[in-house]
Design a protein around this motif. Structure first.
Motif, short mmCIF file in Angstrom:
data_model
loop_
_atom_site.label_atom_id
_atom_site.label_comp_id
_atom_site.label_asym_id
_atom_site.label_seq_id
_atom_site.Cartn_x
_atom_site.Cartn_y
_atom_site.Cartn_z
N ASP A 53 0.83 -1.04 -0.11
CA ASP A 53 0.04 0.07 0.00
C ASP A 53 1.00 1.26 0.07
OD1 ASP A 53 -2.23 1.41 -0.17
OD2 ASP A 53 -2.61 1.56 1.99
N VAL A 55 3.45 4.05 -2.70
CA VAL A 55 3.47 4.71 -4.04
C VAL A 55 5.14 4.54 -4.29
CG1 VAL A 55 3.18 6.51 -5.41
CG2 VAL A 55 1.53 6.30 -3.59
N PRO A 57 6.88 5.83 -7.59
CA PRO A 57 6.45 6.52 -8.75
C PRO A 57 7.51 5.87 -9.85
CG PRO A 57 6.76 8.03 -7.05
CD PRO A 57 7.08 6.85 -6.37
N LEU A 58 6.90 5.85 -10.99
CA LEU A 58 7.75 5.41 -12.24
C LEU A 58 9.14 5.99 -12.43
CD1 LEU A 58 5.05 4.90 -15.11
CD2 LEU A 58 5.71 3.42 -13.23
N ASN A 59 9.09 7.33 -12.18
CA ASN A 59 10.29 8.27 -12.20
C ASN A 59 11.41 7.68 -11.25
OD1 ASN A 59 7.90 9.72 -10.92
ND2 ASN A 59 9.81 10.79 -10.17
N LYS A 79 4.33 1.60 5.78
CA LYS A 79 3.62 2.61 6.93
C LYS A 79 3.89 1.54 8.03
CE LYS A 79 0.92 4.29 3.09
NZ LYS A 79 0.02 3.97 2.15
N TYR B 143 3.64 9.35 -21.99
CA TYR B 143 4.92 8.90 -21.34
C TYR B 143 5.90 9.91 -21.13
CZ TYR B 143 2.83 4.45 -19.56
OH TYR B 143 2.13 3.22 -18.99
N ALA B 151 7.37 15.91 -12.30
CA ALA B 151 6.48 15.45 -11.40
C ALA B 151 6.65 13.72 -10.84
CB ALA B 151 5.03 15.40 -11.93
N ASP B 152 5.93 13.35 -9.90
CA ASP B 152 6.01 11.72 -9.64
C ASP B 152 4.79 11.29 -10.38
OD1 ASP B 152 8.23 11.75 -7.91
OD2 ASP B 152 7.10 12.16 -6.04
N ILE B 153 5.20 10.15 -11.03
CA ILE B 153 4.40 9.47 -12.15
C ILE B 153 3.72 8.04 -11.54
CG2 ILE B 153 4.29 8.75 -14.61
CD1 ILE B 153 5.26 11.94 -14.23
N VAL B 154 2.69 8.29 -11.42
CA VAL B 154 1.84 7.12 -10.95
C VAL B 154 0.96 6.45 -12.04
CG1 VAL B 154 0.24 6.21 -9.18
CG2 VAL B 154 2.00 7.92 -8.67
N ARG B 155 1.17 5.00 -12.27
CA ARG B 155 0.47 4.55 -13.37
C ARG B 155 -0.68 3.55 -12.74
NH1 ARG B 155 2.04 -0.58 -15.20
NH2 ARG B 155 2.16 -0.88 -17.37
N ARG B 157 -3.93 0.37 -13.65
CA ARG B 157 -4.17 -0.45 -14.47
C ARG B 157 -5.03 -0.06 -15.55
NH1 ARG B 157 -2.97 -3.23 -9.62
NH2 ARG B 157 -1.39 -4.61 -9.82
N ASP B 163 -8.73 0.73 -9.54
CA ASP B 163 -7.09 1.09 -9.42
C ASP B 163 -6.88 2.30 -9.54
OD1 ASP B 163 -5.16 -0.92 -9.11
OD2 ASP B 163 -4.19 0.37 -10.93
N LYS B 166 -7.77 3.76 -6.15
CA LYS B 166 -6.79 3.08 -5.16
C LYS B 166 -5.47 3.94 -5.01
CE LYS B 166 -4.98 -0.96 -5.76
NZ LYS B 166 -5.11 -2.48 -5.97
N ARG B 167 -5.20 4.08 -6.25
CA ARG B 167 -3.71 4.99 -6.31
C ARG B 167 -3.86 6.37 -6.02
NH1 ARG B 167 -0.28 0.93 -8.08
NH2 ARG B 167 -1.57 -0.80 -8.68
N ARG B 170 -3.45 6.85 -2.43
CA ARG B 170 -2.39 6.83 -1.62
C ARG B 170 -1.46 7.99 -1.69
NH1 ARG B 170 -1.11 1.21 -4.58
NH2 ARG B 170 -2.31 -0.27 -3.28
N LEU B 171 -1.82 8.98 -2.45
CA LEU B 171 -1.13 10.18 -2.77
C LEU B 171 -1.50 11.23 -1.56
CD1 LEU B 171 -1.48 10.66 -6.56
CD2 LEU B 171 0.13 9.24 -5.16
#
Lengths: 79, 414
Positions: A53, A55, A57-59, A79, B143, B151-155, B157, B163, B166-167, B170-171
């Protein structure tokens, strides 16, 4: 969760993708040893995010080359 | 010296193997003549094109061509400058006016390509400490916009509302967030459940950008896209689009009602640091956009063609990317690269051009022949294409199953 337990769980998540039966250690690399393409790595990361649970990030992925790197990141973010 | 091109040897070898086996290069097709929106000469043969995204067939519209010819004559071949300096002519403003009218928005900004529109807007909107939340199957330009920004990248589904929720959950609540969606996803031709996704995004305090590249002109009452068809125009903050599909030219744009939108012209690097579109292109585009506002017959014909092709391919036992014709893109799923290439070539030899697509451009590792319909395809052409699929599948030995399993299955809100 301890780092050892995190590592063990990550290995379990990777095992179904480890088609060549590469030994999975801290130093095992996703691109070179496991020969994963970027899409597979991103899907694996999604599973790891859901498991804890968190994050990831892809970066950050360029810095996460090995299983050990990912275990460290999870240990830091959990957590 | 290290040869910096060595790292691509395996890719070069794969292509060479295709050519050595006597195959045609799927990324080396040359159209020596273009006869109409649906016909071209390829390797000396008259070919029906069914992989051009020329959805509304505007490339040879007489008014569109006349507008381009006049602008070429009166304003010259190119602007030789950035939109921000010497590269904004009356025709660029006219084109932005046409977009505002088409979308019913207060603001419009024209980029030199659709790729640059995504690259610029995505990279500029979300900065350091903020988040871009994007669908896993997003186009390369989205992409790349993420890679270019800070920025931070969140992908999430593909097309999964749960999904996404949910993601987003979390931010950090206080952080800026941009949710990036597409109306139509260009590989499988499936559409996004935009109403639900926009609701979830807004509930999380995110701004929403929708790329309508493959939906402009034939979704919604005004042809504004899946955003309009889903009834969420008033909640989508930014719409990105392209001129290189339904409009039939080249260029990209962003439209919005955000009161601070115009500042993007000052801070968006892919807008500032490149030459603007040639006068002929923006003049043709403006004319095409205005005509698309009233092309209800063409719209209807495009949907008829798409449904006929989907039904025809299904009846023949081909596996398609979607259970019904959700958009004007139909993905014929193939088992592996060798079969895809053989089938692609057999179709070309029978006078039908489609797109060869393989991972990683495709999602979930699938190989496919991507077909896109045009409003100008005739019933005869549809029949000819289906006959070519029959013959090609027989020669190649493609296994055709009576039961078609689709990869994706959204309900169309059209």
């Amino acid at each position: 969760m301890t780092r050892d337990a995190i590592f063990t769980r990550i290995v379990e998540l990777i095992e179904p993708l480890n088609k060549k039966g590469v030994p999975l250690t801290d130093a095992t690399s996703f691109a070179n040893d496991l020969e994963m393409d970027s899409l597979t790595v991103m899907d694996l990361v999604a599973n790891i995010e859901d498991e804890w649970d968190i994050v990831l990030p892809l970066n950050l992925l360029p810095e996460l080359e090995t299983i050990g790197h990912v275990a460290d990141a999870v240990a830091r973010l959990q957590k | 010296m290290i040869d910096l091109l060595d790292k691509f040897d395996s890719i070069a070898a794969e292509r060479q193997a295709v050519l050595d086996a006597g195959g045609r290069d799927p990324v080396g097709v040359v159209m020596s003549e273009v006869l109409s929106p649906t016909r071209a000469i390829i390797a000396g043969r008259e070919t029906i094109t069914m992989g051009t995204y020329n959805y509304m067939g505007m490339t040879f519209d007489p008014d569109v061509i006349a507008a381009g010819e006049a602008a070429l004559r009166d304003f010259g071949a190119g602007t030789t400058g950035s939109r921000s300096l010497n590269g904004t002519y009356a025709s660029h403003k006219t084109c932005e006016e046409a977009l505002k009218e088409f979308y019913g928005t207060k603001y419009a900004m024209v980029f030199s390509t659709g790729y640059q529109a995504n690259l610029g807007v995505v990279s500029t909107l979300a900065g350091r400490g903020e988040y871009v939340v994007l669908d896993a199957d997003s186009h390369a330009s989205i992409y790349d916009g993420c890679s270019m920004g800070n920025a931070d990248i969140v992908r999430f589904r593909h097309n999964s509302v749960d999904d996404l929720a949910k993601r987003l959950g979390r931010l950090p609540p206080g952080a800026g967030k941009l949710v990036v969606l597409e109306g139509v996803y260009s590989m499988l031709g499936d559409i996004a459940p935009l109403a639900e996704m926009v609701r979830v995004a807004k509930a999380a305090g995110a701004m929403v950008l929708v790329d309508e590249a493959h939906a402009m002109g034939f979704f919604g009452d005004h042809g504004r896209g899946v955003t309009e068809a889903a009834g969420v125009e008033d909640q989508v903050d930014f719409v990105i689009g392209t001129f290189s599909k339904s409009v039939g030219t080249v260029g990209g744009f962003c439209v919005s009602n955000h009161p601070k939108f115009e500042v993007l012209r000052l801070v968006c690097r892919p807008y500032v640091f490149t030459a603007s579109l040639p006068p002929a292109v923006v003049a043709s585009s403006a004319t095409s956009i205005r005509k698309l506002m009233h092309n209800h017959n063409k719209r209807a014909h495009l949907w008829e063609n798409t449904r006929a092709m989907h039904a025809g391919l299904r009846a023949r036992g081909f596996t398609l990317g979607t259970a019904t014709a959700e958009s004007a893109i139909l993905a014929v799923i193939m088992p592996d690269q060798a079969t895809t290439l053989a089938m692609w070539q057999a179709l070309l030899e029978r006078g039908v051009y489609v797109n060869f697509a393989r991972p990683p451009a495709t999602p979930t590792g699938v190989y496919l022949l991507r077909c896109s319909l045009c409003a100008e395809h005739t019933a005869d052409e549809i029949a000819t294409i289906l006959a070519a699929f029959d013959a090609a599948a027989a020669v190649v030995g493609v296994e055709l199953k009576a039961t078609v399993c689709a990869i994706s299955g959204q309900q169309s809100p059209r």
